[in-house]
Scaffold this motif. Sequence first.
Motif, PDB file in Angstrom:
ATOM      1  N   UNK A 130       0.868  -1.179   0.000  1.00  0.00           N
ATOM      2  CA  UNK A 130       0.000   0.000   0.000  1.00  0.00           C
ATOM      3  C   UNK A 130       0.905   1.230   0.000  1.00  0.00           C
ATOM      4  N   UNK A 131       0.898   1.978  -1.096  1.00  0.00           N
ATOM      5  CA  UNK A 131       1.749   3.163  -1.193  1.00  0.00           C
ATOM      6  C   UNK A 131       0.971   4.420  -0.846  1.00  0.00           C
ATOM      7  N   UNK A 132       1.655   5.386  -0.235  1.00  0.00           N
ATOM      8  CA  UNK A 132       1.067   6.718  -0.162  1.00  0.00           C
ATOM      9  C   UNK A 132       1.368   7.404  -1.498  1.00  0.00           C
ATOM     10  N   UNK A 133       0.816   8.565  -1.681  1.00  0.00           N
ATOM     11  CA  UNK A 133       1.293   9.398  -2.781  1.00  0.00           C
ATOM     12  C   UNK A 133       0.473   9.345  -4.036  1.00  0.00           C
ATOM     13  N   UNK A 134       0.941  10.072  -5.012  1.00  0.00           N
ATOM     14  CA  UNK A 134       0.198  10.299  -6.246  1.00  0.00           C
ATOM     15  C   UNK A 134       0.512   9.229  -7.288  1.00  0.00           C
ATOM     16  N   UNK A 169       4.163   8.529  -8.270  1.00  0.00           N
ATOM     17  CA  UNK A 169       4.934   7.828  -7.245  1.00  0.00           C
ATOM     18  C   UNK A 169       4.505   6.377  -7.100  1.00  0.00           C
ATOM     19  N   UNK A 215      -0.034   8.502   8.706  1.00  0.00           N
ATOM     20  CA  UNK A 215       0.659   7.210   8.852  1.00  0.00           C
ATOM     21  C   UNK A 215      -0.358   6.070   8.936  1.00  0.00           C
ATOM     22  N   UNK A 249      -1.828   4.839   5.757  1.00  0.00           N
ATOM     23  CA  UNK A 249      -0.959   3.970   4.964  1.00  0.00           C
ATOM     24  C   UNK A 249      -0.487   2.764   5.776  1.00  0.00           C
ATOM     25  N   UNK A 256       0.839  16.024   0.081  1.00  0.00           N
ATOM     26  CA  UNK A 256       1.629  14.959  -0.537  1.00  0.00           C
ATOM     27  C   UNK A 256       2.640  14.322   0.410  1.00  0.00           C
ATOM     28  N   UNK A 258       7.454  17.280  -5.674  1.00  0.00           N
ATOM     29  CA  UNK A 258       6.002  17.132  -5.804  1.00  0.00           C
ATOM     30  C   UNK A 258       5.273  17.744  -4.611  1.00  0.00           C
TER      31      UNK A 258
END
Lengths: 408, 408
Positions: free
Chosen positions: A382-386, A389, B104, B107, B132, B155
């Motif tokens: 599970x990635x954070x971000x846009x 990314x 946190x 994610x 972001x 970003x």
Amino acid sequence: MPDAEIIAIGSELLTPQKIDTNSLYLTDQLNALGVEVVRKTVVGDERERLMDTILGAVARSQIIVLTGGLGPTEDDLTRDAVASALGRAMVFRQDICDQIEERFRRFQRKMVEINRRQAYIVDGAEVLTNDRGTAPGQWIEQNSTVLMLLPGPPNELKSMFEKECLPRLQRLLPPQVIHTLMLRVVGMPESDLDQLIAPVYLRYPNLATTILAVSGEIHIHLRARSADAAQAEALIAEVAAQIEPLIGDRIYSRNGDSLEKVVGDLLRARHAHLSVAESATAGLLGGRITAVPNSSDYFLGGFLAYSDRMKTKLLGVPPEMLIEHTAVSEPVAKAMAEGAKERTGSDYALSITGYAGPEGENVGLVFIGLATPHGSEARRVQFPGDRERVRAFSTNIALDLLRRNLSA
Amino acid sequence: MPDAEIIAIGSELLTPQKIDTNSLYLTDQLNALGVEVVRKTVVGDERERLMDTILGAVARSQIIVLTGGLGPTEDDLTRDAVASALGRAMVFRQDICDQIEERFRRFQRKMVEINRRQAYIVDGAEVLTNDRGTAPGQWIEQNSTVLMLLPGPPNELKSMFEKECLPRLQRLLPPQVIHTLMLRVVGMPESDLDQLIAPVYLRYPNLATTILAVSGEIHIHLRARSADAAQAEALIAEVAAQIEPLIGDRIYSRNGDSLEKVVGDLLRARHAHLSVAESATAGLLGGRITAVPNSSDYFLGGFLAYSDRMKTKLLGVPPEMLIEHTAVSEPVAKAMAEGAKERTGSDYALSITGYAGPEGENVGLVFIGLATPHGSEARRVQFPGDRERVRAFSTNIALDLLRRNLSA
């Protein structure tokens, strides 16, 4: 060892289009002598601001490199500003003027009047020969500070620095050896890594440590300086022996090699071939693997299966599986990798399926599949971000999954 | 109009490997508001030097943008240094801490203790939301000076500047109307383009013209500033009417849209679907097409056929054709595109086959194939440059070939 600062002069370096890159070369050269660059400044062709910048630098630093502003036009102010800042006169040198005139003659051109400006030097300066252009450089010592005035064009600057400045700096500075350790790490966030290793490197203040997050990977640089080569090497070895076990097999390279290069070398050593099946990344993984020259030794090709129908048609993923588990699931990631392996005849295959966003539920949820001669597996991330990314980081995890399998 | 200076913070920016590029983006944004950037400084993660730099800037400039050093680790000193330089206290904000913790959790990670550092702000600062990443920014007004503390990752910085800083700067600065014309051009070298249009734009000194080569494309920006909107618009229209006919259909966008976005919109408007067959680029074209959100509306998928055998196996290229013409040839490029079109059931297909190097004869020779509902064609291109450029530029030509076909 004295510190250095670099001042780049030129209004074009304050536009959105142009950046000072001379400082990268100069930093590399200075570091090799054991000198740290502690500040870089860019100022325009504006007399007051330039003088103010020079005065500040002289008050702080012992080595000051100024680049640019040595041309023949009205807005080339470096000579004047340095003379004023140091309280020295400007002196016309007929011998320099003759050399410039001779250079023009050699290229069958006539020296124009404004080039005479380039024949002025700051009183007391040593002239640095420019074998690539008309603007001579200058080397000025004032109390315990050295100022170097170098031309802006990179080819002129490099030639002058190597031939004229390096020998003078070597005479000036105590001899030094620099030993470096580069570790590249994948699979953990920068803050976690720092928490892990800070207790070690903080005990070595004489070691320069930098930790850099680059597109989901972390690059660690440790640099030891000493007059004695064995001592610098021993210090690095001592710290490495404590840090490396903490990070363990998340370290993928110790020599600056990229993750795709490391994986490629592992495949080549086994005479094994790889294929890919990409959904969310739709080619980024293949593009990255083949950024390495001679990747055709181990990379066969693969499939971009962006829609559900293509996952079935190109990779043989059963439609029932897609309905039951959705395209972003462990069984589908495994089936994609297995399909690529079978249909290309490769030994290994990697797959990526996920939600890159920007909209929708579960954005950042990705499954990475790996098929090997001994079976297949999948990993959930599970990635954070846009979108950008999620896609870039997914290729890290995929390559790392294969690296671990090949290193096991 | 006040001037600005930019301070980039981070020891990695003082190494030979890394350069501050955020300042290019920031300069562009500030210029658009009518603000000139008069100085850029790079300093390391060193408290004394950082404070000294901030004090100097506050004494000189009215707009100060600081980037980097807002992370959670020991060497992230920007918050502290700004507070000390301004003689203000640091204040812990539970609400920011809660937001970081929540991020946190989202994610599925646990906030580590050091992230609490990011919840401290300079007394009196406004918090700038970071959508972001974890590090919030800060907006500080002191007498007639504004300081912006922004995160280093590009970003995060861009998103924060646009959403949080721009509206505040617009309130602060005298109104100016800026009218911009952006033309994006593919298929001609920068120097040829400049020679073509310079006679026009040089007659308009009150117009800011920038020409930028970006990965084989050219971006032209014309910017007119005025207190009067109609006047700025009229000037741009007058110049555009002279420049656009000179460049003709090599202009692919007038609103900043990327080539892949323009091609995607053309496909969507026709309810048509696209597939790809990549050899030399091995995924870069697919990766680029799918960088556009919702590209699944028109992109089906495709094939990475890196070896000759894969060109036959995955795309049905006849082995005799590969022997007779080699893999880098017009017939093979066409056969690859036709194979992808047929095997995915798409309406259009693009193919790329070529020698990306670095070694071997014919490096830079590339064939681009296009299959359409009405037949197929191929184009031969010879690129200068290295592996990376050959691969990147090839995707430009491929997308442009399809754009021209769809626009005809």
